[in-house]
Design an enzyme around this catalytic site. Sequence first.
Site, PDB file in Angstrom:
ATOM      1  N   GLY A   1       0.822  -1.213   0.000  1.00 47.76           N
ATOM      2  CA  GLY A   1       0.000   0.000   0.000  1.00 47.76           C
ATOM      3  C   GLY A   1       0.849   1.252   0.000  1.00 47.76           C
ATOM      4  CG  ASN A   2      -0.380   4.641  -1.613  1.00 47.29           C
ATOM      5  OD1 ASN A   2      -1.041   5.542  -1.115  1.00 47.29           O
ATOM      6  ND2 ASN A   2      -0.852   3.908  -2.628  1.00 47.29           N
ATOM      7  NE  ARG A   3       5.076   6.689   4.592  1.00 45.02           N
ATOM      8  CZ  ARG A   3       5.208   5.980   5.704  1.00 45.02           C
ATOM      9  NH1 ARG A   3       4.218   5.974   6.584  1.00 45.02           N
ATOM     10  NH2 ARG A   3       6.299   5.287   5.932  1.00 45.02           N
TER      11      ARG A   3
END
Length: 228
Positions: free
Chosen positions: A33-35
């Site tokens: 995933g990412n932020r």
Amino acid sequence: RVLSGRSLDLTGRHVVVSAGGTREAIDPVRFIGNRSSGLQGYALARTAAARGARVTLVAANVALPDPAGVAVVRVESALQLRDAVLEAVADADAVVMAAAVADFRPAARSDSKIKKTSAEPGAVHLVKNPDILAELGERRREGAAPYPAVIAGFAAETDDVLANGRAKLARKGCDLLVVNQVGENLAFGTPDNAAVVLSADAEPVEIPRGPKEALADVVWDLVAARLP
Ligand code: CTP
Ligand code: CA
């Protein structure tokens, strides 16, 4: 809004906003995933609705309540986000791709939870995800529906922010690219943002540090100016 004179200038328009960050499954419990928090995309959806637009918000893994008066389509992965965006843009005037779409996904998703064994773990093999923004630009260039009249993207850059942004704008074939400088506590998960908006046919527009709603309103000003 009364002061800005923007009022209900998007009445009768359908706009599509993507928000959040995709999750690419490794197994039933793990993902890459990412932020991205989704705050900027949600601000774009809220401001467009406030200016009278019909809004479809394609939200990837966002822990925020649905904005009032906005149709929210929840997705998880880049492939799902692509499907949802293509469906939504079929009758849309504009799309703003604020979502952080994973560039890669695991080549295979394990149906069972990967167990920790005595052996060293295997590598996670990645394959490229489709580039949704570039695809929309290409569809428009080729007249291959579905695509909206106005196409905008976001980019977070480091180093030579403007040069990277210009190259990306050209590569994506979009009308507007909102370029954030990463760092200085801006962008991810914060209520404030700052950016420069690039376009192929106009001077860059600097948006000073301020609430994500203020940035969203400037983006819609620039989108509105390009609507047929
Ligand atoms: N984007 C997209 N599909 C992807 C990746 C990105 O539609 N598979 C969109 C994002 O929503 C954003 C824009 O493209 O609006 C720019 O994303 P970014 O990650 O900055 O661009 P990339 O082409 O992936 O370049 P980079 O190598 O810098 O990550
Ligand atoms: Ca990327």
